[in-house]
Design a protein around this motif. Structure first.
Motif: not given
Length: 157
Positions: A129-144
């Protein structure tokens, strides 16, 4: 010191004592994820771990900072156990907790913790039960801040 993970362990033990049978979610972000990794073994069954922008080892992390490169070279010659214990790739490879849910959060533009390094960790982890989510356009510490709805989905789903 490098033993912040003891704090995570104490919090886990307190929550387990106060709320027996409840699941716990540990969310480690960047350097904080190294300490989450070391506390995983204390989680109750069915818990969740979120590893957000974590490097595969403390060595790998420190080598990217100009002022700590010399320390990394020294520590490679004179290993320190607390630092060796923060080898996330090794922990992922030997983690035998099929009950855990593990989410990885990576940021496409991150130069400190590249998506490729996170993918390597993800591939190493053998849990169903694992998942990988990639945040396009995000830099270090700014996925949110780049995609708050996706971020909330990963955290609370």
């Amino acid at each position: 010191d490098l033993n912040y993970w003891h704090d995570a362990k104490l919090v886990i033990e307190h929550v387990k004592a106060q709320f027996p049978g409840c699941k716990i979610c540990l969310h480690g972000l960047s350097f904080g994820a190294f300490h989450v990794i070391r506390a995983i073994e204390y989680l109750p069954l069915g818990s969740k771990v979120i590893l957000e922008i974590v490097n595969k080892s403390l060595y790998s992390y420190w080598q990217k900072w100009p002022l700590t490169r010399w320390a990394v070279k020294l520590l490679e010659v004179l290993p320190v156990q607390a630092i060796a214990d923060m080898n996330v790739k090794d922990v992922c490879a030997r983690l035998d907790r099929k009950d855990l849910r593990v989410d990885f959060i990576a940021c496409q533009q991150d130069k400190m913790t590249t998506p490729e390094e996170m993918q390597e960790l993800f591939a190493t982890l053998v849990v169903p039960n694992k998942r990988f989510t990639l945040f396009d356009g995000a830099d270090h510490l700014n996925a949110l801040s780049v995609n708050s709805s996706l971020y909330q989905f990963v955290l609370f789903e």
